[in-house]
Design a protein around this motif. Structure first.
Motif, PDB file in Angstrom:
ATOM      1  N   ALA A  44       0.814  -1.217   0.000  1.00  0.00           N
ATOM      2  CA  ALA A  44       0.000   0.000   0.000  1.00  0.00           C
ATOM      3  C   ALA A  44       0.848   1.268   0.000  1.00  0.00           C
ATOM      4  O   ALA A  44       0.478   2.269  -0.627  1.00  0.00           O
ATOM      5  CB  ALA A  44      -0.951  -0.005   1.190  1.00  0.00           C
ATOM      6  N   ASN A  45       1.995   1.247   0.675  1.00  0.00           N
ATOM      7  CA  ASN A  45       2.804   2.469   0.761  1.00  0.00           C
ATOM      8  C   ASN A  45       3.627   2.730  -0.494  1.00  0.00           C
ATOM      9  O   ASN A  45       4.361   3.722  -0.560  1.00  0.00           O
ATOM     10  CB  ASN A  45       3.713   2.425   1.986  1.00  0.00           C
ATOM     11  N   THR A  46       3.520   1.861  -1.513  1.00  0.00           N
ATOM     12  CA  THR A  46       4.265   2.084  -2.756  1.00  0.00           C
ATOM     13  C   THR A  46       3.409   2.750  -3.832  1.00  0.00           C
ATOM     14  O   THR A  46       3.911   3.062  -4.907  1.00  0.00           O
ATOM     15  CB  THR A  46       4.832   0.759  -3.311  1.00  0.00           C
ATOM     16  N   TYR A  47       2.134   2.953  -3.545  1.00  0.00           N
ATOM     17  CA  TYR A  47       1.218   3.613  -4.484  1.00  0.00           C
ATOM     18  C   TYR A  47       0.805   4.962  -3.901  1.00  0.00           C
ATOM     19  O   TYR A  47       0.487   5.058  -2.710  1.00  0.00           O
ATOM     20  CB  TYR A  47      -0.022   2.754  -4.724  1.00  0.00           C
ATOM     21  N   GLU A  48       0.767   5.990  -4.738  1.00  0.00           N
ATOM     22  CA  GLU A  48       0.566   7.351  -4.228  1.00  0.00           C
ATOM     23  C   GLU A  48      -0.639   8.072  -4.827  1.00  0.00           C
ATOM     24  O   GLU A  48      -0.788   9.279  -4.623  1.00  0.00           O
ATOM     25  CB  GLU A  48       1.827   8.182  -4.490  1.00  0.00           C
ATOM     26  N   SER A  49      -1.480   7.386  -5.553  1.00  0.00           N
ATOM     27  CA  SER A  49      -2.635   8.033  -6.191  1.00  0.00           C
ATOM     28  C   SER A  49      -3.852   7.131  -6.093  1.00  0.00           C
ATOM     29  O   SER A  49      -3.743   5.941  -5.790  1.00  0.00           O
ATOM     30  CB  SER A  49      -2.333   8.335  -7.663  1.00  0.00           C
ATOM     31  N   ASP A  50      -5.014   7.715  -6.366  1.00  0.00           N
ATOM     32  CA  ASP A  50      -6.251   6.926  -6.325  1.00  0.00           C
ATOM     33  C   ASP A  50      -6.222   5.803  -7.359  1.00  0.00           C
ATOM     34  O   ASP A  50      -6.617   4.673  -7.062  1.00  0.00           O
ATOM     35  CB  ASP A  50      -7.461   7.831  -6.560  1.00  0.00           C
ATOM     36  N   ILE A  51      -5.768   6.110  -8.583  1.00  0.00           N
ATOM     37  CA  ILE A  51      -5.709   5.055  -9.597  1.00  0.00           C
ATOM     38  C   ILE A  51      -4.700   3.993  -9.173  1.00  0.00           C
ATOM     39  O   ILE A  51      -4.901   2.805  -9.415  1.00  0.00           O
ATOM     40  CB  ILE A  51      -5.377   5.621 -11.000  1.00  0.00           C
ATOM     41  N   GLY A  52      -3.639   4.403  -8.513  1.00  0.00           N
ATOM     42  CA  GLY A  52      -2.664   3.433  -8.021  1.00  0.00           C
ATOM     43  C   GLY A  52      -3.280   2.474  -7.017  1.00  0.00           C
ATOM     44  O   GLY A  52      -3.041   1.259  -7.066  1.00  0.00           O
ATOM     45  N   LEU A  53      -4.090   2.993  -6.104  1.00  0.00           N
ATOM     46  CA  LEU A  53      -4.723   2.137  -5.105  1.00  0.00           C
ATOM     47  C   LEU A  53      -5.732   1.186  -5.745  1.00  0.00           C
ATOM     48  O   LEU A  53      -5.893   0.050  -5.281  1.00  0.00           O
ATOM     49  CB  LEU A  53      -5.400   3.001  -4.036  1.00  0.00           C
ATOM     50  N   GLU A  54      -6.391   1.632  -6.803  1.00  0.00           N
ATOM     51  CA  GLU A  54      -7.315   0.741  -7.504  1.00  0.00           C
ATOM     52  C   GLU A  54      -6.554  -0.398  -8.184  1.00  0.00           C
ATOM     53  O   GLU A  54      -6.974  -1.559  -8.137  1.00  0.00           O
ATOM     54  CB  GLU A  54      -8.145   1.538  -8.515  1.00  0.00           C
ATOM     55  N   ILE A  55      -5.438  -0.071  -8.810  1.00  0.00           N
ATOM     56  CA  ILE A  55      -4.608  -1.116  -9.414  1.00  0.00           C
ATOM     57  C   ILE A  55      -4.101  -2.066  -8.337  1.00  0.00           C
ATOM     58  O   ILE A  55      -4.101  -3.298  -8.519  1.00  0.00           O
ATOM     59  CB  ILE A  55      -3.431  -0.483 -10.184  1.00  0.00           C
TER      60      ILE A  55
END
Length: 388
Positions: free
Chosen positions: A196-207
């Motif tokens: 989780a801490n390697t993604y920094e955007s909403d689209i990143g969290l969805e991926i």
């Protein structure tokens, strides 16, 4: 058009130091089926990040100040993220050019992805962000809908116990599949927490949510992530640069997660269409057709071909300045991309062609009012999609 997941670029080295590989598009090395995540860029994303060097070389007004990366990507829009994926041999970039001439959102979206899930092979699990967009039209049940937090729809307190009890007493394969999918979501949460801490955007969290679910599953999975907001008729530069930067940064994080977990997953990105490169009076881009598709990841299951496109400039008027494929690389129609998705998921090549040709939703499209071509022509053209 020649595209195959089975064949390798037989005369070309697979060295990761050679990002420019010509002639062919995707090859699948693994005998195992590969899960597919489709991120559809609703609204029609510009391919300026990929075509930046060419655009600048043509002295199109407004682009002289952009910075180019080593391989000609637009740095301020996330070009260095594409460089990272390219150097790791985990990125393919290729031309998509439709056989029809429509530039209408609805028709082009439908032609690209409407009802894609109708043709998925038996046993393929489904997960989507929200409704999954047009890919899952017709699939009101039989798939898991989640979000960037990997919210478990079965986790509703006492209601969950009631639902679980009801489903356990129903013997249909659909209910059993939903029970299994709910269990996979709980397992996926553990994987999600690791990254989780390697993604920094909403689209990143969805991926992240979708990848974690796939990695928790023992099955091949098809995932649909609708990602809108690309219809940039005004203020294009200020909107595009952060949005594309966030998306490409998420792709780098996703590729790292795929490599770390090891399960073969590819991420496919395309949109309604490409865009005109003339900057209009509202500092925006109007509709085009040619676009550069991206294929990311694979954990070694895909023989990536790097930057495999070349463009030519065309201009119908002072305000219609756009690119077309120059003919030196394989160019795909969206129907061929549909067939590639099915092949990657494990469908036989000939059956993939047949399934796309007979797709219920494609057959219902109104070609007469939006294009100068017919569905019969499209189906006939698809017969040229052959194994190398």
């Amino acid at each position: 058009m020649n595209i195959s997941r089975r064949s390798l670029l037989k005369s070309v080295s697979l060295s990761t130091t050679l990002p420019f590989i010509s002639s062919n598009v995707f090859s699948k090395l693994s005998t195992d089926n590969v899960s597919v995540v489709e991120i559809f860029l609703y609204g029609g994303a510009s391919s300026a990040i990929a075509e930046a060097e060419f655009i600048q070389s043509q002295d199109i007004s407004g682009y002289s100040g952009i910075t180019l990366t080593d391989n000609g990507f637009w740095e301020e829009s996330g070009g260095e993220n594409l460089e990272t994926l390219l150097s790791a041999n985990r990125l393919s970039l290729f031309s998509i050019m439709p056989w029809h001439n429509s530039k209408a959102h609805g028709f082009c979206q439908d032609y690209n992805v409407l009802g894609q899930a109708e043709n998925l092979p038996s046993g393929t699990q489904l997960i989507a962000i929200g409704s999954g967009g047009k890919s899952l039209v017709g699939r009101k049940t039989g798939y898991i809908s989640t979000d960037g937090e990997l919210t478990n729809p079965f986790d509703k307190g006492d209601l969950a116990d009631t639902i679980t009890s009801l489903y356990s007493n129903l013997g249909s394969s659909e209910h059993q599949a939903l029970q299994l999918a709910a269990s996979s979501l709980n397992s996926a949460q553990t994987i999600r927490d690791q990254y989780a801490n390697t993604y920094e955007s909403d689209i990143g969290l969805e991926i992240l949510s979708v990848l974690s679910y796939i990695q928790a599953s023992d099955s091949t999975v098809y995932a649909s992530i609708p990602f809108g907001g690309w219809d940039m008729h005004s203020n294009a530069f200020n909107n595009y640069r952060p949005k594309m930067s966030n998306l490409t940064a998420a792709l780098v994080a996703a590729n790292n997660q795929i490599e770390d977990q090891g399960k073969p997953i590819v991420i496919l990105l395309r949109g309604d269409f490409g865009r005109n490169y003339y900057i209009n009076n509202s500092n925006g881009w109007d509709h085009g057709d040619h676009q550069i598709g991206l294929l990311v990841g694979g954990a070694g299951s895909i023989s990536h071909i790097g930057k495999s496109y070349a463009s030519a400039l065309q201009s119908d008027s002072n305000t219609r300045v756009y690119t077309k494929p120059d003919g030196s690389f394989t160019t795909l129609d969206p129907l061929e991309v549909r067939a590639f998705v099915l092949e990657t998921l494990g469908v036989d090549l000939n059956q993939s062609i047949s399934l796309v040709q007979s797709n219920t939703y494609l057959g219902a499209l109104d070609f007469a009012s939006t294009t100068s071509t017919t569905i019969e022509e499209m189906r006939s053209n698809l017969n040229s999609y052959t194994s190398l």
